[in-house]
Write a protein that holds these residues in place. Structure first.
Motif, PDB file in Angstrom:
ATOM      1  N   SER A 287       0.848  -1.191   0.000  1.00 27.28           N
ATOM      2  CA  SER A 287       0.000   0.000   0.000  1.00 27.28           C
ATOM      3  C   SER A 287       0.880   1.236   0.000  1.00 27.28           C
ATOM      4  N   ASP A 289      -0.330   4.278   0.916  1.00 28.98           N
ATOM      5  CA  ASP A 289      -0.984   5.315   1.720  1.00 28.98           C
ATOM      6  C   ASP A 289      -0.723   5.127   3.210  1.00 28.98           C
ATOM      7  N   GLU A 316      -7.599  11.010   2.216  1.00 36.83           N
ATOM      8  CA  GLU A 316      -6.594  10.811   3.258  1.00 36.83           C
ATOM      9  C   GLU A 316      -6.678  11.923   4.315  1.00 36.83           C
ATOM     10  N   ARG A 599      -9.776   3.950   6.599  1.00 36.61           N
ATOM     11  CA  ARG A 599     -10.009   4.286   5.206  1.00 36.61           C
ATOM     12  C   ARG A 599     -11.457   3.962   4.832  1.00 36.61           C
ATOM     13  N   ARG A 600     -11.983   4.725   3.879  1.00 37.46           N
ATOM     14  CA  ARG A 600     -13.360   4.483   3.435  1.00 37.46           C
ATOM     15  C   ARG A 600     -13.519   3.092   2.836  1.00 37.46           C
ATOM     16  N   GLN A 601     -12.522   2.656   2.074  1.00 35.33           N
ATOM     17  CA  GLN A 601     -12.663   1.360   1.407  1.00 35.33           C
ATOM     18  C   GLN A 601     -12.647   0.196   2.385  1.00 35.33           C
ATOM     19  N   ASP A 602     -12.208   0.455   3.633  1.00 33.80           N
ATOM     20  CA  ASP A 602     -12.169  -0.608   4.634  1.00 33.80           C
ATOM     21  C   ASP A 602     -13.434  -0.668   5.493  1.00 33.80           C
ATOM     22  N   TRP A 656      -5.205   4.331  10.078  1.00 34.88           N
ATOM     23  CA  TRP A 656      -4.068   5.224  10.285  1.00 34.88           C
ATOM     24  C   TRP A 656      -4.031   5.525  11.785  1.00 34.88           C
ATOM     25  N   CYS A 672     -14.774   8.796   6.876  1.00 37.05           N
ATOM     26  CA  CYS A 672     -13.695   8.013   7.484  1.00 37.05           C
ATOM     27  C   CYS A 672     -14.002   7.792   8.966  1.00 37.05           C
TER      28      CYS A 672
END
Length: 781
Positions: A287, A289, A316, A599-602, A656, A672
């Motif tokens: 990754s 990011d 981010e 993260r949004r995708q998670d 993060w 997020c």
């Protein structure tokens, strides 16, 4: 130096300055005096406001183009929805489309109009009952005609088991008590509520929608009629104007986001780990990011806005360091804030000597706040609260108490209650194009009309205690949640509370009792225990009240060993924090709070994890969570180190994670999920804003909220993002029309509306399109 003697007596406001330093650097002359007189001087406030207004002018044209590009797709979709409803109205009434003229809704500019079914705000077209004024939004109208109305539904009451006394908070359980009985009765009552018959409410065969029966809030008499808040063609006209401006400024071929990589990457396209503007916050494999953009406030130049936008557009978070260095120098000491608040309120609002505090152990307001367990206090005196803020406070078991103020100052108008601190906060904000609540050109919240009812975007203060060690229970000041809009959070003050060795030993003993209690209750309420976490399976049925007794000592020992093994994964030293956060940051003098931002995708995997393991968490009265409505929007979870390690092990995702230091501004993108734990007592000031990059996420969250039960805490649409989009687009068009090489005249558009209304409604044929093009050419000549 005016009233210098007073300054010497007010040394509390300048804890890092001697009287000689105060004399040589006069706070009055510098405009940051903390004395009672200056804190209430209107002249000082006015002068500071003038300083803020001297900020350089923003590049309005470029920002307006940015807004136009970002918002045009949403305006088009919004217009199409309205056109379809006009066509449906024509079908219902059996008339031509051109004859449809929706009646103007009877509402004031200063009120919000909500859908009575899904509680989402209504911006323009909707249906309303002429008798009882029941309003229904277009989305609900469409869902009803399709036969799957979702926005309303039954209320869901999540009843936590009754409190079991103070001993239960620290693992002391009575053998005669059984948590399963309480939970089963709650589940049974919820089941009865859900099985109640719901009155039949369906659309007619021709698409007409009757007013719902009284049980659903309507009168059950007559049809819902089409209404509009703006004029009939206002939104459609906005689309045409926007498209004309796009063509005039050649924006069709302009990229919507920066194509080139920012200077955080090297020539090979790899992250430059030696870049001093980056901070490592994650260790995801394969990754790019794992690092967050982290500039220093005074180093930010004019061109750095694009750098910010590059990361921001990717969803981010961004951290900006030392933002307080850009402010005026007013103190954020808690008692200075209290003195400022008191001086203003004594004059205008009355005294507020007590505050409501939440104990993060049982998440109840103003619990047992003193060593004497028999003393119950409904509110806390502000001086007592701030004494605990600086010196620490323990409960009757000598467990560190983590208290947070629920609402202080007790008003939505921060700028009225703490005007000097409001100016100080606005002065320190980086990237004011986005964050300024009144002058932010790229803040859609600033585009609403002056007299309209605006959402409360802050600033707001968040004051809470904190300790460096992760306690595992009762130390999460902000549980996992997701804001409807973007936000910036500035850490303005910290106070370290160091625990003594005997305190740490006592904490370890209590944590062991907590762990034993968790093991007993988890075994007692789950059918099987996850092998990755507990190392074994109890195999007892969920409703078997004796299931806890069937797990022998060896299995309990395996459970403890497995849990401890996972807790040790990724830990660093004695702090109990993830190894991704350097020990130096956790122990740094200016470190204040640990943030976890996902993260949004998670988010889908995060949902799965929380729905699977929700019984392993505690909330009200420190009881286990009985039911989950929405794993994020319920705001009932805090993922400890143990759960974060388990989440990564099972689903391969991690947040993060970083330490927010004193004077740092954390930018959190909409959508997020995030949580916060204080390492020290902290004062944070936060502000919401709406950026064009994340407007789609705001709209998505609005849709998520409308699907929640009617009584959910996050149900109401307070942001009104569609209204912001409309007014922001209108403002951007006006700004760019003045710059257009071929200005678009409103009169010309009105002529188009009169001559070819079918085109505006999306029903024109090719001949009408050709006719329009010829008229445009003639008029331009």
């Amino acid at each position: 130096m005016p009233h210098g003697k007073t300054l010497g007596m007010e040394n509390l406001g300048y804890p890092k300055m001697s009287e000689d330093e105060i004399a040589s650097s006069c706070p009055v002359c510098l405009g940051n005096c903390n004395c009672k007189t200056c804190l209430r001087m209107e002249g000082v406030i006015t002068d500071d406001l003038k300083k803020l207004k001297k900020d350089p002018e923003f590049e309005k044209e470029q920002h307006s183009k940015h807004l136009l590009q970002a918002l045009l797709p949403y305006i088009r979709t919004f217009s199409e929805e309205q056109m379809k409803e006009l066509e449906m109205e024509a079908q219902i009434l059996g008339v031509s489309l051109l004859e449809i003229q929706p009646r103007k809704a009877d509402c004031l500019d200063t009120e919000r109009v909500y859908c009575d079914n899904c509680r989402t705000s209504i911006v323009d077209f909707h249906r309303s009952c002429p008798n009882c004024k029941y309003d229904l939004c277009l989305v609900c109208c469409r869902e009803m005609r399709d036969g799957h109305l979702q926005g309303g539904g039954e209320e869901v009451v999540v009843e936590y088991c009754k409190p079991k006394g103070l001993g239960y908070l620290h693992g002391i359980m009575k053998q005669s008590e059984s948590p399963e009985k309480d939970r089963s009765s709650t589940a049974e009552s919820n089941s009865k509520d859900q099985n109640r018959s719901i009155p039949d409410w369906k659309a007619n065969g021709n698409g007409g929608i009757p007013c719902p029966p009284k049980e659903l809030g309507g009168c059950g008499d007559g049809l819902l009629e089409l209404r509009s808040i703006f004029t009939r063609n206002w939104v459609a006209e906005l689309v045409i104007k926007a498209e004309e401006v796009v063509k005039a400024h050649n924006l069709e071929d302009m990229p919507k986001s920066p194509e080139q990589m920012c200077n955080c990457y090297n020539s090979a396209g790899e992250i430059d780990t030696g870049n001093n503007q980056l901070r490592k916050a994650a260790s995801r494999e394969e990754s790019n990011d794992n690092y967050l953009y982290n500039p220093v406030a005074k180093d930010i130049q004019h061109g750095d806005l694009k750098h910010f936008q590059w990361h921001w557009a990717k969803g981010e978070p961004v951290i900006v360091s030392n933002v307080l260095d850009c402010a005026l120098g007013l103190s954020w000491e808690p008692m200075v804030m209290w003195r400022a608040f008191r001086q203003i309120t004594n004059i205008k609002h009355g005294q507020h000597l007590d505050v409501k505090a939440i104990d993060c152990l049982d998440w109840c307001e103003s619990g047992y706040l003193f060593l004497n367990i028999n003393e119950w206090q409904g509110e806390v005196n502000i001086h007592q609260f701030f004494k605990g803020y600086t010196d620490g406070r323990s409960d009757w078991k000598l467990w560190p108490q983590i208290l947070k103020l629920k609402d202080w100052p007790p008003s939505n108008l921060f700028e009225e209650r703490l005007p000097r601190h409001n100016i100080e906060f606005l002065a320190c904000l980086p990237f004011k194009e986005y964050t300024h609540p009144r002058a932010g050109v790229l803040n859609l919240a600033t585009k609403l009309p002056e007299k309209s009812l605006k959402p409360d975007m802050g600033p707001k203060t968040y004051i809470a205690y904190g300790v460096a060690q992760e306690l595992g229970r009762g130390d999460s000041v902000t549980k996992l949640h997701c804001d409807m809009s973007d936000a910036v959070n500035v850490l303005t003050h910290t106070a370290e509370v160091k625990l003594k060795r005997e305190d740490l030993n006592n904490i370890q003993k209590l944590k062991q009792k907590h762990k034993t209690q968790d093991q007993m209750e988890i075994f007692g309420v789950t059918q099987s225990v996850d092998e990755n976490f507990h190392g074994t399976s109890c195999g007892a049925p969920a409703n078997d009240n004796q299931s806890g007794d069937k797990c022998d000592e060896s299995r309990g020992s395996e459970l403890e060993e497995a849990a401890e093994a996972i807790a040790n994964q990724g830990s660093s030293g004695e702090s109990g924090e993830p190894s991704d956060v350097p020990q130096s940051e956790l122990e740094s003098a200016d470190g204040g709070a640990v943030w976890d931002i996902f993260r949004r995708q998670d988010v889908p995997k995060l949902h799965e994890y929380l729905n699977k393991h929700f019984r392993e968490f505690r909330h009200i009265h420190c009881r286990q969570i009985p039911q989950v409505v929405h794993p994020i929007h319920d705001q009932i979870f805090y993922l400890t180190l143990e759960h974060k390690a388990k989440l990564k092990q099972e689903y391969g995702i991690e947040p993060w994670t970083f330490v927010q230091k004193l004077g740092e501004a954390v930018f959190i993108p909409a959508g997020c999920p995030h949580q916060v734990r204080n390492l020290k007592s902290c004062i944070k000031v936060a502000l919401d804003f709406v950026s064009p990059e994340n407007i789609g996420e705001c709209a998505h969250l609005t849709e998520e909220f409308r699907l929640l039960p009617p009584n959910h805490r996050a149900k109401e649409d307070k942001l009104e993002v569609k209204k912001m989009i409309l007014y922001a687009m209108n403002r951007a068009i006006k700004d760019l029309e003045h710059q257009s090489p071929e200005p678009v005249g409103v009169k010309i558009y009105l002529a188009y509306l009169l001559e070819i209304p079918g085109l505006l409604l999306g029903t024109a044929n090719e001949a009408q399109n050709s006719k329009l093009k010829k008229k445009r050419r003639r008029r331009r000549r």
